[in-house]
Scaffold this active site. Structure first.
Site, PDB file in Angstrom:
ATOM      1  N   ILE A  22       0.852  -1.238  -0.128  1.00  0.00           N
ATOM      2  CA  ILE A  22       0.086   0.085  -0.086  1.00  0.00           C
ATOM      3  C   ILE A  22       0.951   1.210   0.046  1.00  0.00           C
ATOM      4  O   ILE A  22       0.533   2.407  -0.735  1.00  0.00           O
ATOM      5  CB  ILE A  22      -0.915   0.107   1.289  1.00  0.00           C
ATOM      6  CG1 ILE A  22      -1.985  -1.159   1.117  1.00  0.00           C
ATOM      7  CG2 ILE A  22      -1.796   1.296   1.336  1.00  0.00           C
ATOM      8  CD1 ILE A  22      -2.764  -1.624   2.240  1.00  0.00           C
ATOM      9  N   ASP A  66      14.632   0.899  11.469  1.00  0.00           N
ATOM     10  CA  ASP A  66      13.861   0.007  12.238  1.00  0.00           C
ATOM     11  C   ASP A  66      12.975   0.855  12.989  1.00  0.00           C
ATOM     12  O   ASP A  66      13.168   1.535  13.790  1.00  0.00           O
ATOM     13  CB  ASP A  66      14.688  -0.952  12.958  1.00  0.00           C
ATOM     14  CG  ASP A  66      13.648  -1.979  13.796  1.00  0.00           C
ATOM     15  OD1 ASP A  66      12.394  -1.648  13.876  1.00  0.00           O
ATOM     16  OD2 ASP A  66      14.268  -2.949  14.447  1.00  0.00           O
ATOM     17  N   TYR A 149      -7.050  -2.358  10.378  1.00  0.00           N
ATOM     18  CA  TYR A 149      -8.208  -3.318   9.760  1.00  0.00           C
ATOM     19  C   TYR A 149      -9.089  -3.610  10.719  1.00  0.00           C
ATOM     20  O   TYR A 149      -9.071  -3.664  12.079  1.00  0.00           O
ATOM     21  CB  TYR A 149      -7.133  -4.673   9.570  1.00  0.00           C
ATOM     22  CG  TYR A 149      -8.341  -5.620   8.909  1.00  0.00           C
ATOM     23  CD1 TYR A 149      -8.799  -5.269   7.608  1.00  0.00           C
ATOM     24  CD2 TYR A 149      -8.357  -6.844   9.255  1.00  0.00           C
ATOM     25  CE1 TYR A 149      -9.606  -6.255   6.994  1.00  0.00           C
ATOM     26  CE2 TYR A 149      -9.529  -7.741   9.048  1.00  0.00           C
ATOM     27  CZ  TYR A 149      -9.953  -7.694   7.576  1.00  0.00           C
ATOM     28  OH  TYR A 149     -10.761  -8.388   7.224  1.00  0.00           O
ATOM     29  N   TYR A 159      -6.837 -13.664  11.879  1.00  0.00           N
ATOM     30  CA  TYR A 159      -6.107 -12.291  12.032  1.00  0.00           C
ATOM     31  C   TYR A 159      -5.105 -12.357  13.294  1.00  0.00           C
ATOM     32  O   TYR A 159      -4.236 -11.531  13.485  1.00  0.00           O
ATOM     33  CB  TYR A 159      -6.983 -11.309  12.060  1.00  0.00           C
ATOM     34  CG  TYR A 159      -6.397  -9.869  11.277  1.00  0.00           C
ATOM     35  CD1 TYR A 159      -5.968  -9.913  10.276  1.00  0.00           C
ATOM     36  CD2 TYR A 159      -6.011  -8.702  12.179  1.00  0.00           C
ATOM     37  CE1 TYR A 159      -5.367  -8.788   9.496  1.00  0.00           C
ATOM     38  CE2 TYR A 159      -5.632  -7.723  11.471  1.00  0.00           C
ATOM     39  CZ  TYR A 159      -5.149  -7.765  10.264  1.00  0.00           C
ATOM     40  OH  TYR A 159      -4.491  -6.659   9.635  1.00  0.00           O
ATOM     41  N   LYS A 166      -3.851  -4.129  15.960  1.00  0.00           N
ATOM     42  CA  LYS A 166      -4.622  -3.014  15.469  1.00  0.00           C
ATOM     43  C   LYS A 166      -5.496  -2.082  16.361  1.00  0.00           C
ATOM     44  O   LYS A 166      -5.699  -0.681  16.156  1.00  0.00           O
ATOM     45  CB  LYS A 166      -5.571  -3.495  14.140  1.00  0.00           C
ATOM     46  CG  LYS A 166      -4.795  -3.894  13.036  1.00  0.00           C
ATOM     47  CD  LYS A 166      -3.803  -3.040  12.444  1.00  0.00           C
ATOM     48  CE  LYS A 166      -3.157  -3.472  11.131  1.00  0.00           C
ATOM     49  NZ  LYS A 166      -1.776  -2.682  10.682  1.00  0.00           N
ATOM     50  N   THR A 198      -1.333  -8.018  -0.575  1.00  0.00           N
ATOM     51  CA  THR A 198       0.206  -7.577  -0.262  1.00  0.00           C
ATOM     52  C   THR A 198       0.916  -8.673   0.286  1.00  0.00           C
ATOM     53  O   THR A 198       0.270  -9.978   0.772  1.00  0.00           O
ATOM     54  CB  THR A 198       0.330  -6.162   0.368  1.00  0.00           C
ATOM     55  OG1 THR A 198      -0.312  -6.730   1.740  1.00  0.00           O
ATOM     56  CG2 THR A 198      -0.638  -5.145  -0.262  1.00  0.00           C
ATOM     57  N   ALA A 200       2.128  -8.506   3.432  1.00  0.00           N
ATOM     58  CA  ALA A 200       1.698  -8.641   4.759  1.00  0.00           C
ATOM     59  C   ALA A 200       0.304  -9.463   4.730  1.00  0.00           C
ATOM     60  O   ALA A 200       0.104 -10.299   5.518  1.00  0.00           O
ATOM     61  CB  ALA A 200       1.678  -7.352   5.319  1.00  0.00           C
TER      62      ALA A 200
END
Ligand code: NAI
Length: 268
Positions: A22, A66, A149, A159, A166, A198, A200
């Site tokens: 994204i 990082d 999400y 998930y 999230k 994607t 991920a």
């Protein structure tokens, strides 16, 4: 189509790994809209080499960081200040769960992996904003975004611990958004995006079923990565100056549907 919505704006984009990311689409769209930015990712992701192609295309520098390391973030923001002075936007497009990667079910989560996942996927957003605030890198009326999400609100069993990450990420956006608003009139939001193919995304067990189900549940269908990038551009632009501390669903309507006719038909 470019309308120069971000002309003169400078920023930092975290999380472009390859052309499916994204963040990659956001970088391409931001460039088209006249923005200048630094691309950053974890050193290991940068060593994979694909980011150079995006950097060339968008005339930007690549600086490894990082996102869990305060030291790396300080160096990154110092480099941004040196190059641009103050900046106008930040995209946090970062997520990783070792429990997901190693196929460990939610009820049996390894806590070392759990903590690492929280740090990378959520607490890093707090760290990014803390360093940005301490170093006073944001221009007034700047915009900071992270990607979320709907598993933050509802249960999607596969998930795994990313659901918890999230939920924390969205809470950090609300809370930091309050302080950044008062401090600098900087807005902070999360976009809750449709499932998207994607690196991920595809790591989630049963991802194909997941994405097809969401497609059939959403009146507009799943939002693509490019559509998500367009939404990010609008939120970095001056057209959304008073939107802050929100979790904004960008999901074709999925979040407000109980059941769609398409899904009903499969049970008739
Ligand atoms: P992606 O795999 O292309 O991007 C994830 C990025 O996180 C990679 O660039 C990776 O190198 C970076 N990253 C991992 N550890 C890091 C660290 N320690 N420091 C800095 N960067 C690190 O996948 P995608 O889908 O573009 O993910 C971007 C964001 O969108 C994530 O927050 C993800 O959870 C979120 N999202 C994705 C959805 C999907 O279905 N793909 C749906 C909703 C949200």
């Amino acid at each position: 189509m470019s309308t120069n919505l971000l002309k003169g704006k400078k920023g930092i984009i975290f999380g472009a790994l390859n052309e499916h990311s994204i963040a990659w689409k956001v970088a391409e769209r931001a460039y088209e809209e006249g923005a200048e930015f630094i691309l950053t990712n974890a050193p290991v992701a940068i060593r994979m080499g694909e980011l150079d192609e995006l950097a060339q295309k968008t005339n930007s520098d690549v600086i490894p960081a990082d996102a869990t390391s305060i030291e790396d973030l300080e160096k990154l923001f110092d480099a941004a200040t040196k190059k641009f002075g103050k900046i106008d936007f930040i995209l946090h497009s970062i997520g990783m769960s070792l429990n997901v990667r190693k196929g460990i079910p939610y009820t049996e989560n390894n806590y070392e992996y759990y903590m690492k996942g929280m740090d990378i996927s959520a607490i890093s957003f707090h760290k990014v904003m803390k360093v940005a605030m301490q170093k006073d890198v944001m221009n007034d009326w700047g915009s900071i975004l992270a990607l979320s999400y709907i598993a933050a609100q509802r249960v999607f069993p596969n998930y795994n611990d990313m659901s918890n990450a999230k939920a924390l990420l969205e809470s950090i956006a609300r809370n930091f958004g309050y302080h950044f608003g008062i401090d600098k009139k900087v807005r902070v939001n999360t976009i809750s995006q449709s499932p998207t193919a994607t690196t991920a995304g595809s790591g989630v067990k049963g991802f194909d079923a997941f994405i097809n189900y969401a497609e059939d549940m959403s009146p507009l269908g799943n939002a693509s990565a490019l559509a998500c990038a367009d939404y990010c551009i609008s939120l970095f632009s001056d057209l959304t100056k008073y939107v802050t501390m929100q979790n904004l669903f960008h999901d074709g309507g999925f979040s407000n549907v109980g059941v769609s006719q398409k899904v009903m038909d499969k049970f008739m």
